[in-house]
Design an enzyme around this catalytic site. Structure first.
Site, PDB file in Angstrom:
ATOM      1  N   LYS A   1      14.515  27.490  71.644  1.00 34.48           N
ATOM      2  CA  LYS A   1      14.797  26.069  71.873  1.00 34.48           C
ATOM      3  C   LYS A   1      15.573  25.486  70.699  1.00 34.48           C
ATOM      4  O   LYS A   1      16.531  24.727  70.883  1.00 34.48           O
ATOM      5  CB  LYS A   1      13.481  25.302  72.102  1.00 34.48           C
ATOM      6  CG  LYS A   1      12.822  25.658  73.447  1.00 34.48           C
ATOM      7  CD  LYS A   1      11.402  25.101  73.610  1.00 34.48           C
ATOM      8  CE  LYS A   1      10.786  25.595  74.925  1.00 34.48           C
ATOM      9  NZ  LYS A   1       9.390  25.177  75.142  1.00 34.48           N
TER      10      LYS A   1
ATOM     11  N   ASP B   1       9.228  17.070  77.876  1.00 35.01           N
ATOM     12  CA  ASP B   1       8.617  18.101  78.721  1.00 35.01           C
ATOM     13  C   ASP B   1       8.153  17.512  80.060  1.00 35.01           C
ATOM     14  O   ASP B   1       7.853  18.263  80.992  1.00 35.01           O
ATOM     15  CB  ASP B   1       7.372  18.695  78.021  1.00 35.01           C
ATOM     16  CG  ASP B   1       7.625  20.089  77.452  1.00 35.01           C
ATOM     17  OD1 ASP B   1       8.541  20.774  77.940  1.00 35.01           O
ATOM     18  OD2 ASP B   1       6.883  20.479  76.523  1.00 35.01           O
TER      19      ASP B   1
ATOM     20  N   GLN C   1       4.369  22.741  72.009  1.00 39.60           N
ATOM     21  CA  GLN C   1       4.374  24.035  72.701  1.00 39.60           C
ATOM     22  C   GLN C   1       2.952  24.398  73.135  1.00 39.60           C
ATOM     23  O   GLN C   1       2.012  24.300  72.345  1.00 39.60           O
ATOM     24  CB  GLN C   1       4.969  25.116  71.790  1.00 39.60           C
ATOM     25  CG  GLN C   1       5.178  26.460  72.463  1.00 39.60           C
ATOM     26  CD  GLN C   1       6.232  26.442  73.581  1.00 39.60           C
ATOM     27  OE1 GLN C   1       7.187  25.680  73.525  1.00 39.60           O
ATOM     28  NE2 GLN C   1       6.049  27.271  74.590  1.00 39.60           N
TER      29      GLN C   1
HETATM   30  N1  GUN Z   1       4.467  26.824  77.370  1.00 38.80           N
HETATM   31  C1  GUN Z   1       4.973  27.480  78.433  1.00 38.80           C
HETATM   32  N2  GUN Z   1       5.965  26.772  79.003  1.00 38.80           N
HETATM   33  C2  GUN Z   1       6.094  25.639  78.287  1.00 38.80           C
HETATM   34  C3  GUN Z   1       6.954  24.507  78.380  1.00 38.80           C
HETATM   35  O1  GUN Z   1       7.818  24.372  79.257  1.00 38.80           O
HETATM   36  N3  GUN Z   1       6.769  23.544  77.435  1.00 38.80           N
HETATM   37  C4  GUN Z   1       5.827  23.642  76.477  1.00 38.80           C
HETATM   38  N4  GUN Z   1       5.714  22.651  75.615  1.00 38.80           N
HETATM   39  N5  GUN Z   1       5.013  24.668  76.360  1.00 38.80           N
HETATM   40  C5  GUN Z   1       5.153  25.660  77.260  1.00 38.80           C
END
Ligand code: GUN
Length: 291
Positions: free
Chosen positions: A52, A119, A96
């Site tokens: 990311k 998100d 995350q």
């Molecule tokens: N863990 C697995 N997929 C995601 C996601 O799209 N965002 C976040 N913050 N954590 C994750």
């Protein structure tokens, strides 16, 4: 059979975002700034967050990675979230997942300012999504919609079967595919671990979106001809012949299911890269809404 090439489409989207950022820079405007909070040392989570941050560099965003130890308390994380909520320099941020067991995930997600929740996990944003209001759509579902849109896959009147009811993928996907409009207007069945005789359901599906996390779960005998397959699974399966010691494996037996499918996403290179591109898109939206 057409491969839904998430790698290519995500690169197109990143190029489009970069052009917008270049325009912002030319006008002397602040560029979008994404922060990612990671608690602990989970290998997969570190890889995702690293991707990311690299994607931010690629499109000209600013980014900040906040690393916190595995023993971080809930209060410490909530304090950090408040700091990010208040920081005018940060346009959007993500926590995350998964979080260590001493931390209540729901409490944490509720603490994020909805206007910075790129998100789309805050109940306010999730509720808006369910009510067709404009909001941040969670990045993986948003990426799947974008793939369907850019390849012109027909969804109206189709039977879409979603496998898995996670808050991040399955549940929102089941809502989005049933919404009015395109992509949408599907008749949706949401299946999960307590579903009985799943083959009876998948074998009637025009579109299958699998977000289960069980490698090679979906076999050719479970689908009908010309099915559209979206494979969200990304499980690390130990493999000594690969340099990393594992290979990323999807929920779908690609080799055999692809012979029956009209469209199918590969793993890797399907939904995964789209998730990152759409997180960037949400961050750009967050910046624009703050201007
Ligand atoms: N863990 C697995 N997929 C995601 C996601 O799209 N965002 C976040 N913050 N954590 C994750």
């Amino acid at each position: 059979m057409t491969i839904l090439d998430g790698k290519k489409v995500s690169n197109d989207i990143k190029d489009e975002i970069k052009q917008q950022v270049d325009k912002m820079k030319a006008k002397g405007e602040k560029v979008p700034h994404l922060a990612a909070v990671i608690v602990g040392n989970d290998g997969a989570s570190l890889t995702y967050v690293g991707s990311k941050v690299r994607a931010c560099e690629r499109v000209g965003f600013e980014s900040t990675m906040v690393r916190m130890s595995n023993t971080t308390s809930e209060i410490e994380l909530l304090d950090k979230i408040e700091e990010l909520n208040q920081d005018d320099n940060i346009d959007g941020f993500i926590i995350q997942l998964p979080l260590p067991p001493q931390i209540n995930t729901q409490k944490v997600l509720m603490a994020v300012d909805p206007s910075k929740d790129v998100d789309g996990f805050h109940p306010e944003n999730f509720g808006k999504m369910a009510l067709d209001m404009s909001t941040f759509i969670p990045a993986t579902p948003f990426g799947i919609l974008e793939l369907i849109d850019r390849y012109g896959v027909e969804t109206q009147g189709k039977h879409t079967v979603v496998i898995g009811r996670s808050h991040i993928v399955g549940r929102p996907m089941s809502i989005l595919m049933g919404r009015k409009g395109f992509p949408g207007n599907s008749t949706v069945t949401l299946t999960h671990s307590r579903t009985k005789n799943i083959t009876q359901i998948t074998s009637q599906a025009d579109i299958i979106i699998s977000a289960l996390g069980v490698p090679n779960f979906l076999k050719a005998e479970m689908v009908k001809d010309d099915v559209v397959i979206i494979d969200v699974g990304i499980t690390r399966v130990p493999d000594e012949s690969s340099p990393k010691g594992y290979i990323i494996t999807g929920d779908v037996d690609f080799e055999n299911v692809s012979k029956k499918a009209s469209y199918i996403t590969p793993v890797p290179g399907g939904v995964g890269p789209m998730t990152i591109a759409m997180l960037l898109k949400n961050t750009l939206l967050a910046r624009e809404q703050r201007m």
